[in-house]
Design a protein around this motif. Structure first.
Motif, short mmCIF file in Angstrom:
data_model
loop_
_atom_site.label_atom_id
_atom_site.label_comp_id
_atom_site.label_asym_id
_atom_site.label_seq_id
_atom_site.Cartn_x
_atom_site.Cartn_y
_atom_site.Cartn_z
N GLY A 183 14.65 -19.83 -6.03
CA GLY A 183 15.44 -19.42 -7.47
C GLY A 183 14.68 -18.62 -8.40
N ARG A 184 13.23 -18.50 -8.09
CA ARG A 184 12.35 -17.61 -8.72
C ARG A 184 12.31 -16.19 -8.41
N ILE A 185 11.77 -15.32 -9.23
CA ILE A 185 11.40 -14.08 -8.66
C ILE A 185 9.81 -14.14 -8.31
N VAL A 186 9.62 -13.61 -7.18
CA VAL A 186 8.33 -13.82 -6.69
C VAL A 186 7.99 -12.16 -6.38
N ILE A 187 6.75 -11.92 -6.99
CA ILE A 187 6.31 -10.33 -6.42
C ILE A 187 4.87 -10.79 -5.88
N VAL A 188 4.56 -10.18 -4.79
CA VAL A 188 3.33 -10.10 -4.06
C VAL A 188 2.71 -8.92 -3.95
N SER A 189 1.49 -8.77 -4.35
CA SER A 189 0.77 -7.33 -4.13
C SER A 189 -0.24 -7.45 -2.96
N SER A 190 -0.13 -6.98 -1.74
CA SER A 190 -1.10 -7.25 -0.58
C SER A 190 -0.67 -6.38 0.41
N ASN A 191 -1.95 -6.18 1.07
CA ASN A 191 -1.72 -5.62 2.38
C ASN A 191 -1.99 -6.43 3.67
N ASP A 192 -1.81 -7.74 3.40
CA ASP A 192 -2.03 -8.58 4.49
C ASP A 192 -0.66 -9.44 4.68
N GLU A 193 0.02 -8.99 5.84
CA GLU A 193 1.32 -9.84 5.89
C GLU A 193 1.24 -11.24 6.20
N GLN A 194 0.29 -12.02 6.33
CA GLN A 194 0.32 -13.39 6.21
C GLN A 194 0.63 -13.85 4.55
N GLU A 195 0.14 -12.96 3.85
CA GLU A 195 0.38 -13.24 2.35
C GLU A 195 2.06 -12.97 1.94
N TYR A 196 2.60 -12.19 2.39
CA TYR A 196 3.86 -11.33 1.87
C TYR A 196 5.00 -11.66 3.00
N GLY A 197 4.47 -11.99 4.31
CA GLY A 197 5.60 -12.31 5.23
C GLY A 197 6.82 -12.70 5.04
N PHE A 198 6.83 -13.82 3.93
CA PHE A 198 8.13 -14.47 3.51
C PHE A 198 8.91 -13.52 2.66
N CYS A 199 8.37 -12.57 2.21
CA CYS A 199 9.19 -11.79 1.15
C CYS A 199 10.36 -11.19 1.93
N ASN A 200 11.60 -10.82 1.19
CA ASN A 200 12.82 -10.36 1.91
C ASN A 200 12.94 -8.82 1.38
N LEU A 201 11.94 -8.43 0.60
CA LEU A 201 12.20 -7.03 0.02
C LEU A 201 10.82 -6.52 0.07
N ARG A 202 10.55 -5.27 0.27
CA ARG A 202 9.17 -4.41 0.40
C ARG A 202 9.38 -3.27 -0.50
N ILE A 203 8.26 -2.81 -1.21
CA ILE A 203 7.91 -1.92 -2.01
C ILE A 203 6.77 -1.15 -1.41
N ASP A 204 6.89 0.03 -0.68
CA ASP A 204 5.76 0.74 -0.23
C ASP A 204 5.16 1.66 -1.23
N ILE A 205 3.89 1.27 -1.91
CA ILE A 205 3.40 2.23 -3.06
C ILE A 205 3.20 3.51 -2.42
N THR A 206 2.97 3.86 -1.30
CA THR A 206 2.63 5.12 -0.81
C THR A 206 3.80 6.20 -1.04
N GLU A 207 5.00 5.43 -1.23
CA GLU A 207 6.24 6.23 -1.33
C GLU A 207 6.30 6.86 -2.89
N TYR A 208 5.73 6.46 -3.72
CA TYR A 208 5.28 6.76 -5.03
C TYR A 208 4.03 7.67 -5.53
N LYS A 209 3.46 8.21 -4.31
CA LYS A 209 2.11 8.70 -4.88
C LYS A 209 2.17 10.20 -5.08
N LYS A 210 3.22 10.77 -4.83
CA LYS A 210 3.60 12.12 -5.04
C LYS A 210 3.65 12.46 -6.56
N ASN A 211 3.04 13.70 -6.85
CA ASN A 211 2.88 14.10 -8.17
C ASN A 211 4.21 14.78 -8.64
#
Length: 211
Positions: A183-211
């Motif tokens: 019931g909470r909003i949980v946001i995990v910043s990580s490159n290790d799947e054992q830390e974020y494997g439970f997350c149901n939505l992903r944001i790939d920061i590399t998609e927002y690196k273009k100038n």
């Protein structure tokens, strides 16, 4: 509770870390901000937390009151979040019990728990009266996780949450996620799947690196 990012970007000097981030975070969902080391994951999380100001765009925090959405200021939003991150400092002159008592004065714990239960659940019973300065790095990380998961907030922000944890500590992390994040909003910043494997939505920061 809802967090909306509208065309958000962050720049250090002349270098853009990320740009044109459009995203909405809503109750009951878990999100992972992923990408390589140094890509800006932690910076985006800090922008979401209001700890770092965005260079462009806008972050909007809204809470639903009697069916009506009310926009919160950054100061009002602070009471809605709890954070665990390697760069956040603990008050090392305090004992564990003193630190949790102090933390509770400005961010109360969830109703079904108390300080003794928190200490027991994190496996730190033998260190309850010890100054935090004498804790190992793994023990300190358990304290950081405790103040994030057990605070009575609708939003939990986790930056590399398994830093310095052994396998037993990682198992504790997953147990806390399972028991206290529904019931909470949980946001995990990580490159290790054992830390974020439970997350149901992903944001790939590399998609927002273009100038």
């Amino acid at each position: 509770m809802k967090i909306t990012l509208i065309d958000v970007g962050k720049r250090f000097n002349r270098d853009w870390i990320f740009r044109h981030v459009h995203f909405e975070f809503t109750n009951g969902n878990s999100y992972a901000i992923i990408g390589p080391n140094g890509s800006g994951k932690s910076t985006l999380l800090q922008v979401i937390a209001g700890a770092v100001a965005e260079s462009e765009g806008k972050v909007i925090y809204e809470v639903s009151i009697s069916g009506t959405n009310k926009q919160l200021s950054n100061e009002g939003f602070y009471q809605q979040i709890s954070v665990a991150a390697p760069y956040l400092e603990l008050i090392e002159e305090m004992t564990l019990t003193e630190f949790l008592q102090f933390h509770q004065t400005f961010k109360p714990f969830i109703t079904e728990t108390d300080i003794q239960k928190i200490i027991a659940e994190t496996g730190l019973q033998n260190a309850a009266s010890k100054q935090i300065r004498y804790f190992s790095s793994g023990m300190k990380q358990r304290v950081k996780l405790a103040q994030a998961f057990f605070s009575d907030t609708p939003i939990v922000l986790l930056d590399e949450p398994c830093t310095n944890l052994d396998q037993q500590g990682i198992a504790l992390y997953h147990s806390l996620v399972k028991k206290y994040c529904n019931g909470r909003i949980v946001i995990v910043s990580s490159n290790d799947e054992q830390e974020y494997g439970f997350c149901n939505l992903r944001i790939d920061i590399t998609e927002y690196k273009k100038n």
